[in-house]
Design an enzyme around this catalytic site. Structure first.
Site, mmCIF file in Angstrom:
data_model
loop_
_atom_site.group_PDB
_atom_site.id
_atom_site.type_symbol
_atom_site.label_atom_id
_atom_site.label_comp_id
_atom_site.label_asym_id
_atom_site.label_seq_id
_atom_site.Cartn_x
_atom_site.Cartn_y
_atom_site.Cartn_z
ATOM 1 N N ARG A 1 0.822 -1.134 -0.054
ATOM 2 C CA ARG A 1 0.171 0.012 -0.150
ATOM 3 C C ARG A 1 0.787 1.220 -0.148
ATOM 4 O O ARG A 1 1.845 1.319 0.790
ATOM 5 C CB ARG A 1 -1.000 -0.126 1.426
ATOM 6 N N HIS B 1 12.388 -3.504 -0.262
ATOM 7 C CA HIS B 1 11.986 -3.158 -1.402
ATOM 8 C C HIS B 1 13.005 -4.302 -2.389
ATOM 9 O O HIS B 1 14.244 -4.268 -2.230
ATOM 10 C CB HIS B 1 12.383 -1.890 -1.985
HETATM 11 C C1 GAR Z 1 9.097 -8.947 -1.041
HETATM 12 O O1 GAR Z 1 9.837 -9.501 -2.574
HETATM 13 C C2 GAR Z 1 9.608 -7.707 -1.034
HETATM 14 O O2 GAR Z 1 10.635 -7.292 -1.291
HETATM 15 C C3 GAR Z 1 8.218 -7.165 -2.028
HETATM 16 O O3 GAR Z 1 7.196 -7.881 -1.812
HETATM 17 C C4 GAR Z 1 7.789 -9.395 -1.733
HETATM 18 C C5 GAR Z 1 7.063 -9.923 -0.339
HETATM 19 O O4 GAR Z 1 7.350 -11.275 -0.418
HETATM 20 N N1 GAR Z 1 7.930 -5.577 -1.433
HETATM 21 C C6 GAR Z 1 7.651 -4.831 -2.269
HETATM 22 O O5 GAR Z 1 7.618 -4.872 -3.461
HETATM 23 C C7 GAR Z 1 7.326 -3.400 -1.795
HETATM 24 N N2 GAR Z 1 7.225 -2.367 -2.604
HETATM 25 P P1 GAR Z 1 6.738 -11.759 1.059
HETATM 26 O O6 GAR Z 1 5.363 -11.458 1.322
HETATM 27 O O7 GAR Z 1 6.958 -13.377 0.916
HETATM 28 O O8 GAR Z 1 7.677 -11.485 2.007
#
Ligand code: GAR
Length: 212
Positions: free
Chosen positions: A91, A109
């Site tokens: 979000r 990120h």
């Molecule tokens: C992860 O790769 C995180 O870096 C990314 O979402 C994924 C969540 O994985 N975050 C973003 O893109 C934020 N902008 P997870 O739910 O298995 O931790």
């Protein structure tokens, strides 16, 4: 012991990495709660199975970003965290929310910021012909996917990679660097000086480099 609240939107593998580090004694924090913005976030069940308080604040119940963020902050603050950890929390947060937690709001990120803020980072890194890609843990500031960098991981982009293969290679490193970053915070080792994060620990490695 510092208290953390972890915010998720989905799978929650970074959350799990933090919980595992905490259980293993490598992360001196109390995980006060896990909060999701979607009831179907798989990580909620994972957290509950581990006995962690897990709540949902469904963003679609609110008429504006401001209203959602205010409700979210209310739930977070009830757990009196020292640090709010965004772990795949998808979000965009309002400046009011970000300022409320200034200096105690961290995000991970999946790119080497400042390259590729926003979505679809792995596809974009491949399309740009990047030879190296990675992940960044940073303190959150009002500008999306910016803010002082705590630690980064870098992996090679290999011939034949698609976004899924590259994402998996990056994700494995996320699970190493996020617990390290949160441990530094919990131990009071992080200082931000003019936007640069320094770690007060001998031989602190603010990077993780994975070879091909
Ligand atoms: C992860 O790769 C995180 O870096 C990314 O979402 C994924 C969540 O994985 N975050 C973003 O893109 C934020 N902008 P997870 O739910 O298995 O931790």
């Amino acid at each position: 012991m510092k208290r953390i609240v972890i915010l998720i939107s989905g799978r929650g593998s970074n959350m799990e990495a933090l919980l595992e580090a905490q259980v293993a004694g490598a992360l001196p924090v109390t995980v006060a709660a896990v909060i999701a913005n979607r009831e179907d976030a798989a990580g909620l069940a994972t957290a509950r199975a581990r006995g962690i308080a897990a709540q949902c604040v469904p963003h679609q119940d609110f008429g504006s970003r401001e209203a959602f963020d205010a409700a979210l902050a209310g739930v977070i603050d009830a757990f009196t965290p020292d640090l709010v950890v965004l772990a795949g929390f998808m979000r965009i947060l309002t400046p009011v929310f970000v300022r409320r937690y200034e200096g105690r709001l961290m995000n991970i990120h999946p790119s080497l910021l400042p390259a590729f803020p926003g979505l679809h980072t792995h596809e974009r890194a491949i399309a740009a012909g990047c030879k190296v890609h990675g992940a960044t843990v940073h303190f959150v500031t009002p500008e999306l996917d910016h803010g002082p960098i705590v630690i980064q991981s870098a992996v090679p982009v290999l011939p034949g990679d698609d976004a899924d293969r590259l994402a998996a290679r990056v994700l494995a490193t996320e699970h190493v660097i996020y617990p390290r970053a949160v441990r530094w915070f919990a131990q009071g080792r992080l200082a931000v000086d003019n936007g640069i994060v320094r770690v007060d620990e001998a031989d602190a490695q603010q990077f993780l480099l994975i070879d091909a």
